[in-house]
Design an enzyme around this catalytic site. Structure first.
Site, short mmCIF file in Angstrom:
data_model
loop_
_atom_site.label_atom_id
_atom_site.label_comp_id
_atom_site.label_asym_id
_atom_site.label_seq_id
_atom_site.Cartn_x
_atom_site.Cartn_y
_atom_site.Cartn_z
N HIS A 22 0.85 -1.21 0.00
CA HIS A 22 0.00 0.00 0.00
C HIS A 22 0.88 1.25 0.00
O HIS A 22 1.81 1.37 0.80
CB HIS A 22 -0.89 0.03 1.24
CG HIS A 22 -1.91 -1.06 1.30
ND1 HIS A 22 -3.25 -0.83 1.11
CD2 HIS A 22 -1.80 -2.40 1.53
CE1 HIS A 22 -3.93 -1.98 1.23
NE2 HIS A 22 -3.06 -2.95 1.48
N ASP A 24 0.03 4.39 0.96
CA ASP A 24 -0.05 5.20 2.19
C ASP A 24 0.58 4.50 3.39
O ASP A 24 0.94 5.16 4.36
CB ASP A 24 -1.50 5.64 2.48
CG ASP A 24 -2.50 4.50 2.50
OD1 ASP A 24 -2.14 3.37 2.12
OD2 ASP A 24 -3.65 4.73 2.92
N GLY A 178 -9.79 -2.40 3.78
CA GLY A 178 -10.43 -1.78 4.94
C GLY A 178 -10.91 -2.83 5.92
O GLY A 178 -10.39 -3.95 5.95
N HIS A 205 -8.84 -8.15 -0.62
CA HIS A 205 -8.42 -8.49 0.75
C HIS A 205 -9.50 -9.41 1.35
O HIS A 205 -10.64 -8.99 1.49
CB HIS A 205 -8.34 -7.25 1.62
CG HIS A 205 -7.11 -6.42 1.41
ND1 HIS A 205 -6.91 -5.65 0.31
CD2 HIS A 205 -6.02 -6.23 2.22
CE1 HIS A 205 -5.74 -5.02 0.42
NE2 HIS A 205 -5.18 -5.35 1.57
N GLU A 208 -8.54 -12.27 6.15
CA GLU A 208 -7.52 -11.64 7.00
C GLU A 208 -8.11 -11.41 8.39
O GLU A 208 -7.52 -11.77 9.39
CB GLU A 208 -7.07 -10.30 6.38
CG GLU A 208 -6.05 -9.54 7.20
CD GLU A 208 -5.78 -8.13 6.64
OE1 GLU A 208 -6.65 -7.56 5.96
OE2 GLU A 208 -4.67 -7.60 6.92
O1 LIG Z 1 -3.86 -5.34 5.54
C1 LIG Z 1 -4.77 -4.55 5.26
N1 LIG Z 1 -6.06 -4.99 5.27
C2 LIG Z 1 -7.11 -4.18 4.96
N2 LIG Z 1 -6.96 -2.89 4.63
C3 LIG Z 1 -5.70 -2.40 4.62
C4 LIG Z 1 -4.58 -3.16 4.92
N3 LIG Z 1 -3.49 -2.37 4.83
C5 LIG Z 1 -3.92 -1.16 4.47
N4 LIG Z 1 -5.26 -1.16 4.35
C6 LIG Z 1 -6.14 -0.03 4.03
O2 LIG Z 1 -5.97 0.32 2.68
C7 LIG Z 1 -6.00 1.75 2.57
C8 LIG Z 1 -5.44 2.19 1.26
O3 LIG Z 1 -4.12 1.81 1.09
C9 LIG Z 1 -5.26 2.19 3.82
O4 LIG Z 1 -5.52 3.55 4.12
C10 LIG Z 1 -5.82 1.23 4.84
O5 LIG Z 1 -7.03 1.74 5.37
ZN LIG Z 2 -3.17 -4.98 2.21
#
Ligand SMILES: O=c1[nH]cnc2c1ncn2[C@@H]1O[C@H](CO)[C@@H](O)[C@H]1O
Ligand SMILES: [Zn+2]
Length: 355
Positions: A22, A24, A178, A205, A208
């Site tokens: 990601h 950010d 998210g 996703h 998880e």
């Molecule tokens: O491992 C994760 N699982 C679910 N959402 C995530 C994970 N890592 C980051 N984000 C979400 O994806 C957005 C955009 O990059 C991030 O701001 C975070 O809210």
């Molecule tokens: Zn992720």
């Protein structure tokens, strides 16, 4: 066999790919210092050490929800064209440092609009940064646009429609991220129906922070050919069979998965189990800054804790190459480049663990 190289050296030198990182979650604290100054924003600390607690999860992170709370801070600084271009460039830079040959950088356009950028603008600037990174570091870089689970159908639809316009212009897929437990995959049929109509590849996703039914939904109803994490897959043999049968790729992110409590501890992490069952597992970073990780570290951990040999690690890297959202021709050159580097490290390799 790693030839004459000790395992640690082999891992740091081996070619890699990162398909799940990601934007950010991978911003350097040094960069936040500079962005804040340029944007005239106040910071709670004046140096990298002081900023880290605002950008990286603590040891005692309890859940995905707590993990996700870390993103609010950094997002304030990622609302301009310059910030998006620069941080995208710097993800490529960081990846290249770990001999990553190809990276797919994901980000959620709707989270970067507080400064007045449109969704199309955000995608354009991220792609520009990735392209500059490709030229500077000689590796491949593509973007993935994320829909956020808590966001509205209209807002998320705009992301998918924009992704369709940038498909094959530097963007290769869409994703859903998210709070998985709060917003299960079943609520997104209509949204990902648009992705299917537009022919956009999908990764989701799933598995998880919720059960394997979410993985099932992602594959069968949302059209995912890759699953982000997929940790809870083993809880349902039928879904596991489906993943195997359809050769769905699991984008595993070991350090992050421990932090979000996808599993309680390393002993219960299923990477060895999934690999030995012939699932197409791959290894990625998820969020380099939030998780305090990098690709070398991820591979060192799985080698150390689960006894993966050099040949097996190479097979995992090749699973990633095969799973890249690239046209066949580009994938073939990536395969050759990665294969050549493994051979230069003294490894005769098979292509992936699927035989
Ligand atoms: O491992 C994760 N699982 C679910 N959402 C995530 C994970 N890592 C980051 N984000 C979400 O994806 C957005 C955009 O990059 C991030 O701001 C975070 O809210
Ligand atoms: Zn992720």
């Amino acid at each position: 066999m790693t030839g004459s190289l000790p395992m640690e050296l082999f891992i740091s030198r081996m070619p890699k790919v990162d398909l799940h990182v990601h934007l950010d979650g991978s911003v350097k604290p040094e960069t936040v210092l500079e962005l804040a100054a340029a944007q005239g924003r106040q910071l709670p600390a004046g140096d990298v050490q002081g900023l880290l607690p605002y950008m990286q999860v603590e040891e005692q992170c309890e859940s995905l929800k707590q993990y996700l709370s870390k993103f609010d801070f950094v997002l304030q600084f990622l609302q301009t064209a310059e910030a998006l271009e620069r941080t995208a460039f710097e993800v490529v830079e960081q990846a290249a440092r770990h001999n990553c040959k190809y990276v797919e950088v994901r980000f959620a356009p709707q989270l970067h609009r507080q400064g007045g950028l449109t969704v199309d603008d955000t995608i354009r600037h991220v792609i520009a940064g990735l392209k500059r990174g490709e030229e500077a570091f000689g590796i491949g870089a593509r973007a993935i646009a994320i829909c956020m689970r808590h966001d509205s159908l209209p807002n998320n639809s705009v992301v998918i429609e924009a992704a369709a316009r940038f498909l094959d212009q530097g963007l290769v897929a869409v994703d859903l991220a998210g709070d998985e437990a709060g917003f299960p995959a079943a609520g997104f049929h209509e949204l990902f129906g648009i992705a299917r109509q537009r022919g956009i590849p999908v990764t989701i996703h799933a598995g998880e922070a919720a059960g394997p039914d979410n993985i099932y939904e992602a594959i069968v109803h949302l059209g995912a050919t890759r699953i982000g994490h997929g940790i809870t897959l083993r809880d349902d043999p039928a879904v596991l069979e489906l993943v195997k049968e359809r050769q769905i790729v699991l984008e595993m992110c070991p350090v992050s998965n421990i932090q979000t409590k996808a599993v309680p501890d390393w002993a219960s992490y299923p990477v060895r189990e999934y690999y030995d069952q012939g699932l197409a597992i791959t290894i990625h970073t998820d969020n380099m800054t939030v998780s305090g990780t990098n690709l070398t570290k991820e591979y060192e951990i799985v080698a150390d804790r689960f006894g993966f040999t050099a040949v097996e690690l190479a097979a995992i890297v090749m699973n990633g190459v095969n799973a890249a959202f690239l046209p066949d021709e580009q994938k073939q050159s990536l395969r050759e480049a990665v294969g050549n580097e493994f051979r230069a490290l003294g490894l005769e390799m098979k292509l992936g663990n699927r035989g």
